[in-house]
Design an enzyme around this catalytic site. Structure first.
Site, PDB file in Angstrom:
ATOM      1  N   HIS A  51     -14.206  33.064-109.158  1.00  0.00           N
ATOM      2  CA  HIS A  51     -15.576  32.904-109.637  1.00  0.00           C
ATOM      3  C   HIS A  51     -15.660  33.342-111.101  1.00  0.00           C
ATOM      4  CE1 HIS A  51     -16.154  32.607-105.329  1.00  0.00           C
ATOM      5  NE2 HIS A  51     -17.412  32.248-105.506  1.00  0.00           N
ATOM      6  N   GLU A  56      -8.886  34.949-104.051  1.00  0.00           N
ATOM      7  CA  GLU A  56      -9.902  35.365-105.023  1.00  0.00           C
ATOM      8  C   GLU A  56     -11.130  35.774-104.243  1.00  0.00           C
ATOM      9  OE1 GLU A  56     -13.016  33.782-105.797  1.00  0.00           O
ATOM     10  OE2 GLU A  56     -12.778  32.324-104.186  1.00  0.00           O
ATOM     11  N   SER A  99     -14.793  28.318-103.336  1.00  0.00           N
ATOM     12  CA  SER A  99     -15.638  29.351-102.735  1.00  0.00           C
ATOM     13  C   SER A  99     -15.734  29.085-101.233  1.00  0.00           C
ATOM     14  CB  SER A  99     -17.008  29.405-103.416  1.00  0.00           C
ATOM     15  OG  SER A  99     -17.693  30.582-103.077  1.00  0.00           O
TER      16      SER A  99
END
Length: 345
Positions: free
Chosen positions: A315, A244, A139
């Protein structure tokens, strides 16, 4: 937590014979970070957002213990400075200290959030380069992965953060890379189910079939595009780009892909893997704009390089642990990522 720790410990007993070490590991020698072993001390840092409470930090410590490792908290873990886990210099100091500490074998991020990019100017790159260690997280930690790929000279691992869950695929893929020093091939599992949602969850789609080799570079789309135009991005020439994201409306994904195209990054890569864009919707009824798959086709198909989407990256539960900066080969039709060199010795 007890069940999760027991599950992780059980997987940690997988026979070391499964490791497929390559001759390249010996050739690269000391530039590879050390492999993890049961009983190793690993650092826990918060380069971005602060933990919600002490229980979240304790859960991260228990997860690390469940891996058979010994957690060592950074001096400022648990602090709060606005929405950050301490000031920029404090968070950077924790990371610098972990790389300077000879007893620490690897460094895990407790969580993501926002803020890793803010500490890049304060990292001691001389110390980091002199002490190769696996940096593990995802992330917002993408900012660190990209900067390490540009400055450190060794690979890192894009995987769940320590405070996240570590189900089977996430743990097994980390074990192969970090504990075994192996060179596995990753692909989504084949499942037999009548549930269309479950089939869609694990389906990969080739935008352009074919095989490509290159250095695996990428991570979170929002974080990566925020670094465009800064000195903290690695060279994308011939790279395999993986992406992502989460909680981004379709038009914002469009805007970010446009930025990668206009900056020349998309035109330089050898292949692209897009994982999942979780909860990426406009949030309005009767939405009539482009879907995420439509946007991916619009931007990736014209590149003329192998590309696919739907890999279990992002995620999501059971996300893959992937070696950022390592040489890999992708095959878009079956949706595979083959690691070509070990990331730890």
């Amino acid at each position: 937590m007890t069940n999760r720790r027991s599950f992780i410990q059980g997987l940690g007993m997988l026979p070391a014979a499964l490791a497929l070490r390559s001759v390249a590991a010996e050739a690269r020698g000391s530039r590879l970070p050390p492999r993890l072993r049961p009983g190793d001390t690993v650092g826990l840092v918060e380069p971005a957002g602060f933990s919600d409470n002490a229980a979240q930090i304790e859960a991260a410590e228990n997860t690390i213990r469940g891996m058979g490792l010994v957690p060592r908290l950074g001096a400022h873990v648990g602090m709060r400075h606005g929405y950050l886990a301490g000031t920029d210099r404090q968070r950077a100091a924790d990371l610098n200290a972990m790389f300077a500490d000879a007893e620490v074998r690897a460094v895990f991020a407790v969580r993501g959030g926002w803020g890793s990019a803010r500490i890049l100017p304060f990292l001691d790159w001389k110390i980091i380069r002199a002490n190769p260690k696996l940096l593990i997280g995802f992330s917002d930690i993408t900012a660190l992965h990209l900067a390490f790929a540009a400055r450190a000279g060794f690979s890192t691992i894009h995987s769940p953060n320590a405070a996240n869950s570590w189900p089977e695929i996430s743990w097994n893929s980390l074990w192969y890379l970090a504990f075994a020093g192996a060179t596995p091939t990753f692909r989504n599992p084949e499942i037999e189910t009548d549930d269309p949602a479950a089939r869609e969850r694990w389906r990969t789609v080739a935008i352009r079939p074919g095989q490509a080799r290159g250095r695996l570079i990428g991570g979170n789309l929002s974080v990566l595009t925020a670094l465009v135009g800064t000195p903290w991005l690695p060279d994308f020439d011939g790279a395999i780009l993986f992406l992502e994201d989460t909680n981004e409306a379709q038009y914002r994904v469009d805007r970010m892909l446009s930025q990668l195209a206009l900056s020349g990054i998309l035109g330089r890569v050898a292949g692209v893997v897009f994982g999942h864009c979780t909860r990426c919707t406009a949030g309005v009824e009767d939405y009539i704009g482009f879907t995420i798959p439509e946007l991916l086709h619009q931007y990736l198909a014209p590149l003329g390089v192998p590309a696919f989407y739907g890999a279990n990256i992002g995620h999501i539960a059971n996300q893959l642990s992937l070696p950022v900066g390592a040489q890999v080969e992708i095959d878009a039709a079956p949706g595979t990522i083959r690691v070509l060199e070990p990331v730890a010795r």
